[in-house]
Design an enzyme around this catalytic site. Structure first.
Site, mmCIF file in Angstrom:
data_model
loop_
_atom_site.group_PDB
_atom_site.id
_atom_site.type_symbol
_atom_site.label_atom_id
_atom_site.label_comp_id
_atom_site.label_asym_id
_atom_site.label_seq_id
_atom_site.Cartn_x
_atom_site.Cartn_y
_atom_site.Cartn_z
ATOM 1 N N ASP A 278 0.841 -1.201 0.000
ATOM 2 C CA ASP A 278 0.000 0.000 0.000
ATOM 3 C C ASP A 278 0.870 1.243 0.000
ATOM 4 O OD1 ASP A 278 -2.073 -1.681 0.136
ATOM 5 O OD2 ASP A 278 -2.852 -0.997 2.076
ATOM 6 N N TYR B 38 2.218 1.880 -3.431
ATOM 7 C CA TYR B 38 1.099 2.308 -4.273
ATOM 8 C C TYR B 38 0.799 3.785 -4.020
ATOM 9 C CZ TYR B 38 -3.685 2.566 -6.090
ATOM 10 O OH TYR B 38 -4.815 2.935 -6.774
ATOM 11 N N ASP B 39 0.721 4.126 -2.739
ATOM 12 C CA ASP B 39 0.391 5.508 -2.404
ATOM 13 C C ASP B 39 1.480 6.483 -2.854
ATOM 14 O OD1 ASP B 39 -2.084 4.916 -1.337
ATOM 15 O OD2 ASP B 39 -1.304 4.589 0.685
ATOM 16 N N SER C 142 -13.500 6.337 -1.417
ATOM 17 C CA SER C 142 -12.465 5.663 -0.636
ATOM 18 C C SER C 142 -11.856 6.713 0.304
ATOM 19 C CB SER C 142 -11.441 5.006 -1.552
ATOM 20 O OG SER C 142 -10.651 5.954 -2.152
ATOM 21 N N GLU D 254 -12.033 5.076 14.211
ATOM 22 C CA GLU D 254 -12.592 3.714 14.134
ATOM 23 C C GLU D 254 -11.547 2.752 13.572
ATOM 24 O OE1 GLU D 254 -15.836 4.286 11.428
ATOM 25 O OE2 GLU D 254 -16.631 5.914 12.632
ATOM 26 N N LYS E 137 -10.025 0.281 11.012
ATOM 27 C CA LYS E 137 -10.162 0.090 9.567
ATOM 28 C C LYS E 137 -10.035 -1.406 9.309
ATOM 29 C CE LYS E 137 -8.587 1.961 5.159
ATOM 30 N NZ LYS E 137 -8.678 0.733 4.430
ATOM 31 N N ASP F 37 -10.023 -4.758 7.395
ATOM 32 C CA ASP F 37 -9.615 -5.048 6.028
ATOM 33 C C ASP F 37 -10.562 -6.067 5.401
ATOM 34 O OD1 ASP F 37 -8.080 -4.682 3.879
ATOM 35 O OD2 ASP F 37 -6.396 -5.928 4.546
ATOM 36 N N ARG G 45 -19.073 -1.718 -3.447
ATOM 37 C CA ARG G 45 -18.768 -0.341 -3.823
ATOM 38 C C ARG G 45 -18.703 -0.177 -5.335
ATOM 39 N NH1 ARG G 45 -13.344 2.658 -2.013
ATOM 40 N NH2 ARG G 45 -12.479 1.180 -3.462
ATOM 41 N N GLU H 174 -18.310 -2.933 6.384
ATOM 42 C CA GLU H 174 -17.306 -3.796 5.793
ATOM 43 C C GLU H 174 -17.719 -5.248 6.007
ATOM 44 O OE1 GLU H 174 -15.126 -1.818 4.514
ATOM 45 O OE2 GLU H 174 -13.306 -2.994 4.160
ATOM 46 N N TYR I 38 -21.618 3.434 9.026
ATOM 47 C CA TYR I 38 -22.269 4.560 8.347
ATOM 48 C C TYR I 38 -23.760 4.357 8.367
ATOM 49 C CZ TYR I 38 -23.705 7.084 4.003
ATOM 50 O OH TYR I 38 -24.311 7.863 3.056
ATOM 51 N N LYS J 287 -12.265 10.319 11.425
ATOM 52 C CA LYS J 287 -13.338 11.091 10.794
ATOM 53 C C LYS J 287 -13.704 12.287 11.657
ATOM 54 C CE LYS J 287 -15.404 6.861 9.045
ATOM 55 N NZ LYS J 287 -16.485 5.889 9.145
ATOM 56 N N LYS K 7 -2.648 4.327 8.160
ATOM 57 C CA LYS K 7 -2.333 2.934 7.824
ATOM 58 C C LYS K 7 -1.132 2.460 8.632
ATOM 59 C CE LYS K 7 -3.457 0.945 4.481
ATOM 60 N NZ LYS K 7 -4.168 0.526 3.317
ATOM 61 N N CYS L 253 11.391 -31.011 -14.578
ATOM 62 C CA CYS L 253 10.400 -31.153 -13.512
ATOM 63 C C CYS L 253 10.967 -31.961 -12.338
ATOM 64 C CB CYS L 253 9.159 -31.846 -14.079
ATOM 65 S SG CYS L 253 7.953 -32.250 -12.819
ATOM 66 N N CYS M 270 9.086 -35.502 -12.419
ATOM 67 C CA CYS M 270 9.121 -36.477 -13.516
ATOM 68 C C CYS M 270 10.267 -36.252 -14.498
ATOM 69 C CB CYS M 270 7.795 -36.472 -14.270
ATOM 70 S SG CYS M 270 7.596 -34.994 -15.276
ATOM 71 N N CYS N 77 5.511 -27.809 -16.278
ATOM 72 C CA CYS N 77 5.805 -29.159 -16.718
ATOM 73 C C CYS N 77 4.624 -29.559 -17.599
ATOM 74 C CB CYS N 77 5.895 -30.088 -15.507
ATOM 75 S SG CYS N 77 5.880 -31.820 -15.982
ATOM 76 N N CYS O 144 2.724 -36.573 -15.452
ATOM 77 C CA CYS O 144 3.634 -36.256 -14.348
ATOM 78 C C CYS O 144 2.967 -36.628 -13.014
ATOM 79 C CB CYS O 144 3.955 -34.766 -14.385
ATOM 80 S SG CYS O 144 4.719 -34.144 -12.897
HETATM 81 S S1 IVH Z 1 -15.505 5.171 5.971
HETATM 82 C C1 IVH Z 1 -15.965 8.084 2.964
HETATM 83 N N1 IVH Z 1 -14.889 3.663 8.016
HETATM 84 O O1 IVH Z 1 -11.746 1.375 3.971
HETATM 85 C C2 IVH Z 1 -15.382 7.167 3.879
HETATM 86 N N2 IVH Z 1 -14.248 2.923 5.847
HETATM 87 O O2 IVH Z 1 -10.008 2.848 1.937
HETATM 88 C C3 IVH Z 1 -15.347 5.796 3.357
HETATM 89 N N3 IVH Z 1 -13.115 0.762 5.805
HETATM 90 O O3 IVH Z 1 -13.900 1.768 1.242
HETATM 91 C C4 IVH Z 1 -15.671 4.756 4.254
HETATM 92 N N4 IVH Z 1 -13.202 0.389 7.976
HETATM 93 O O4 IVH Z 1 -13.999 -0.358 2.633
HETATM 94 C C5 IVH Z 1 -14.830 3.801 6.661
HETATM 95 N N5 IVH Z 1 -14.439 2.429 9.922
HETATM 96 C C6 IVH Z 1 -14.383 2.566 8.589
HETATM 97 C C7 IVH Z 1 -13.776 1.585 7.744
HETATM 98 C C8 IVH Z 1 -13.726 1.825 6.369
HETATM 99 C C9 IVH Z 1 -12.811 -0.082 6.796
HETATM 100 C C10 IVH Z 1 -12.784 0.542 4.378
HETATM 101 C C11 IVH Z 1 -13.910 0.791 3.422
HETATM 102 C C12 IVH Z 1 -13.448 1.889 2.533
HETATM 103 C C13 IVH Z 1 -11.973 1.750 2.634
HETATM 104 C C14 IVH Z 1 -11.282 3.045 2.323
#
Ligand code: IVH
Length: 672
Positions: free
Chosen positions: A32, A35-36, A86, A120, A122, A124, A143, A176, A229, A290, A314, A408, A411, A426, A431
């Site tokens: 991640d 990527y970021d 996201s 909160e 997060k 996965d 989504r 999630e 949410y 948030k 993260k 292989c 075999c 193979c 085999c």
């Molecule tokens: S809030 C607008 N709250 O993380 C805010 N997301 O990378 C979007 N996720 O798509 C969602 N725990 O799949 C929110 N407590 C949490 C979360 C959460 C996991 C996931 C969710 C979201 C992704 C964002």
């Protein structure tokens, strides 16, 4: 200038590729963090060309402006009531402080006041929207691309959520779907017993489960939901209050949210959970921060991808260093050779690691990994960690460059590279290592469902020359079984009767059991339904195969290749003479199950079908057509220029089918 432009093009390409791999295949090709960093570079470069609308607008489809998509053509589409965004990521305390400063700058009248945050876990998993109309669940959707999601209602009917609320109100819950660590381990144990490959990590397992085409199997997966949410009647002004509300309504919420009165408190919470995350029974990859006051969120707004009022903190992936002792090569069912690294045992994220995956030899070469090296290993949710690099400062003279094997290990057949693949294979269809995997797949629950034949039995049968092809299974005797594994009369009898019973399995299980590359259970079902018998399938032409909705070119080509090999045809003949059923016997329902018993409203004009034809089809399949959207409407079929019926249906949370969905429904009813 040109170099920068080509860098933009390059970054867009690789990031889109990474998105596709992640959302469609469940593969994290980069960490991640990497990527970021690439995304940040792309955003900065696009910013530099910001004047030029060519480079930064929605139409460019740049991964910097579009939410990655996991849409899957096999599912009906639903339009989200509000976009599903996201969250942008941060990795350090300073990133969090910068976030707080940015917010205060936007909220000028708050610049000297602290902001209250709701923090909160997060979790996965995968994000899901649950839409309720008059208190009842109307649909569940992924989504997707943020605007439109896949309707996965049929797959989540086993979930830990209330399907109807106490008050008859309209609302949406998002959260999630995930699989707990414990359930994940149990699920993999089961899979191994069934001869299936283990899932890589809980997130992939959850994502794969909600997208299964077989609804019943999906419902059996240990999926759990956690909500974060609430939007609808009775929404409260604070995030924390909405979570409490969800809890009171009977929705599962993560065991805790943390109300922080300023960003330093947020940092303390992040620190605490970064070191204590292992104590939870589910994977969290960070925390979501948030703004608690929902009214403030509207002022702060959002970008095309993510809200400005939230940020994810993260966790850094857990790393360890250990010694690479040896690498050996495993032969898969389709002959793919995968290197497996054996490591000096080391503790990482709460478990002892002894092995790591290396996808192919190219990876070993590009990372210059040598036997005897100290390597870095990382675990980002996976059970089996990855080798991410070599600690060159600790390399000794004795470190041995790994030679790729040419033949292989099971075999000795010369290995080959096929198509443009990076993997070596193979190609010897006799085999023993492949045969063992093939048999385990053939007898597995999802295929011929022959019970009590495990890896030890199969390898015993092969090494004593009792079985040298799949069809030989049908000729083994009580003595054969007993000569391989010490077993009582009763267990032996069970195996034999299970073998006998498997002969009546419907055609799709046999097709799947053959283990033809790229032909999974969904494709097998589609083939069996279309051709009804093995003979007709064998006679099918390329175009006819390609015409099946679930089959792409790769699968079609693979089928044609398989059937062009004499040995495979011989195998099918042998199975036939052993008495196996070669017909499709599963589906005997006449009506389209998605139409029967439902009420439809049809609105707008259609491109490739007449409205009358739609009405006729619904009626013939046991459905009703009504002229206005009302309480009994289940689906609105929507063409272009729909008018007020669409608004009404959307407001009432009625499922909407567009023209494309309709053809899917008509052509392929049972797979919907
Ligand atoms: S809030 C607008 N709250 O993380 C805010 N997301 O990378 C979007 N996720 O798509 C969602 N725990 O799949 C929110 N407590 C949490 C979360 C959460 C996991 C996931 C969710 C979201 C992704 C964002």
């Amino acid at each position: 200038m040109n170099i920068k432009r080509s860098r933009i093009a390059y970054l867009r390409k690789v990031l889109s590729k990474y998105n596709d791999l992640y959302y469609k295949e469940g593969i994290s090709a980069v960490s991640d963090y990497d990527y970021d960093s690439l995304m940040k570079e792309l955003e900065d470069l696009e910013e530099e060309f910001g004047e030029n609308s060519l480079f930064r607008n929605q139409e460019s489809g740049s991964p910097s402006v579009a939410v990655g998509s996991d849409l899957d053509e096999n599912f009906k589409k639903v339009r989200h009531r509000k976009r599903m965004l996201s969250i942008s990521n941060s990795y350090s305390k300073d990133d969090l402080r910068d976030f707080d400063i940015r917010i205060k700058k936007i909220l000028t009248d708050q610049s000297d006041k602290d902001i209250e945050y709701c923090v909160e876990f997060k979790i996965d998993g995968i994000a899901v929207s649950l839409v309720y109309g008059k208190g009842n669940l109307v649909y569940a959707a992924t989504r997707g691309d943020g605007e439109t999601g896949d309707d996965i209602t049929q797959n989540i009917l086993g979930l830990n959520i209330p399907f109807s609320a106490d008050n008859a109100i309209d609302f949406e819950v998002r959260g999630e779907i995930f699989i707990s660590k414990q359930d994940f381990l149990r699920m993999n144990e089961e899979r191994e017993k069934e001869g299936l490959d283990p899932m890589a990590n809980p997130r992939n397992a959850a994502a794969g489960s909600v997208k299964l085409l077989d609804n019943l199997s999906a419902r059996k997966r240990p999926l759990k939901f956690v909500s974060y949410y609430y939007d609808g009647d009775g929404s409260r002004p604070k995030q924390s209050e909405n979570i409490d509300l969800l809890k009171n309504m009977g929705f599962p919420v993560a065991e805790n949210y943390f109300l922080c009165s300023n960003i330093e408190e947020v940092i303390a919470v992040c620190d605490k959970w970064e070191s204590e995350k292992e104590s939870l029974d589910y994977e969290i990859d960070g925390l979501v921060v948030k703004i608690n006051d929902i009214a403030l969120r509207d002022i702060i707004g959002e970008t095309s991808k993510s809200p400005r009022w939230a940020i994810a903190y993260k966790f850094k992936p857990q790393q360890a260093q250990t010694r690479l002792l040896k690498v050996d090569f495993q032969v898969g069912r389709t002959g793919a050779i995968t290197p497996v690294a054996h490591l000096e045992p080391v503790k990482l994220s709460g478990s002892v690691v002894r092995r790591a995956t290396l996808h192919n030899y190219d990876e070993i070469r590009s990372k210059d990994i040598r036997v005897g090296d100290y390597v870095f290993i990382e675990k980002a949710g996976e059970i089996i960690p990855k080798i991410t690099g070599v600690n060159l400062s600790m390399r000794t003279d004795g470190a041995e460059v790994l030679k790729m094997i040419r033949s292989c290990p099971a075999c000795s057949q010369k290995l080959m590279k096929q198509d443009s693949e990076a993997v070596l294979r193979c190609v010897n269809s006799s085999c023993p290592a492949q045969l063992e995997r093939q048999i385990l797949h053939f007898v597995s629950k999802g295929a011929m469902n022959i019970e009590n034949i495990g890896p030890r039995m199969v390898s015993g049968l092969i090494s004593s020359n009792l079985v040298s092809s799949l069809s030989d299974i049908y000729f083994i005797t009580k003595q054969d079984i007993m000569s391989v594994e010490r077993m009582g009369e009763k267990s032996t009898g069970k195996i034999l009767s299970s073998i006998e019973k498997s002969k009546t399995r419907s055609l799709e299980f046999l097709i799947f059991g053959l283990g033809i590359r790229h032909v999974g259970i969904e494709a097998s079902i589609a083939l069996a339904k279309k051709f009804k018998s093995m003979d007709d399938l064998l006679r099918a032409g390329y175009e006819e195969l390609l015409d099946i909705r679930d089959l792409g070119e790769v699968t079609t080509q693979s089928l044609k290749n398989y059937f062009s090999i004499d040995k495979n045809i011989q195998l099918i003949e042998n199975l036939k003479s052993a008495g196996l059923n070669m017909l499709y016997t599963s589906g005997n329902s006449k009506n389209n199950s998605l139409v029967e018993g439902y009420t439809f409203v049809v609105t707008g004009t259609f491109k490739d079908i007449l409205r009358n034809e739609i009405v006729e089809y619904i009626q013939q399949n046991g459905g009703k057509v009504s002229s206005s959207v009302g309480a009994s409407t289940n689906f609105l079929i929507c063409g272009s220029n729909p008018g007020s019926k669409l608004d009404k249906a959307e407001k009432s949370g009625i499922k909407i089918l567009y023209e494309n969905d309709l053809f899917r429904l008509i052509k392929n009813p049972d797979l919907s």
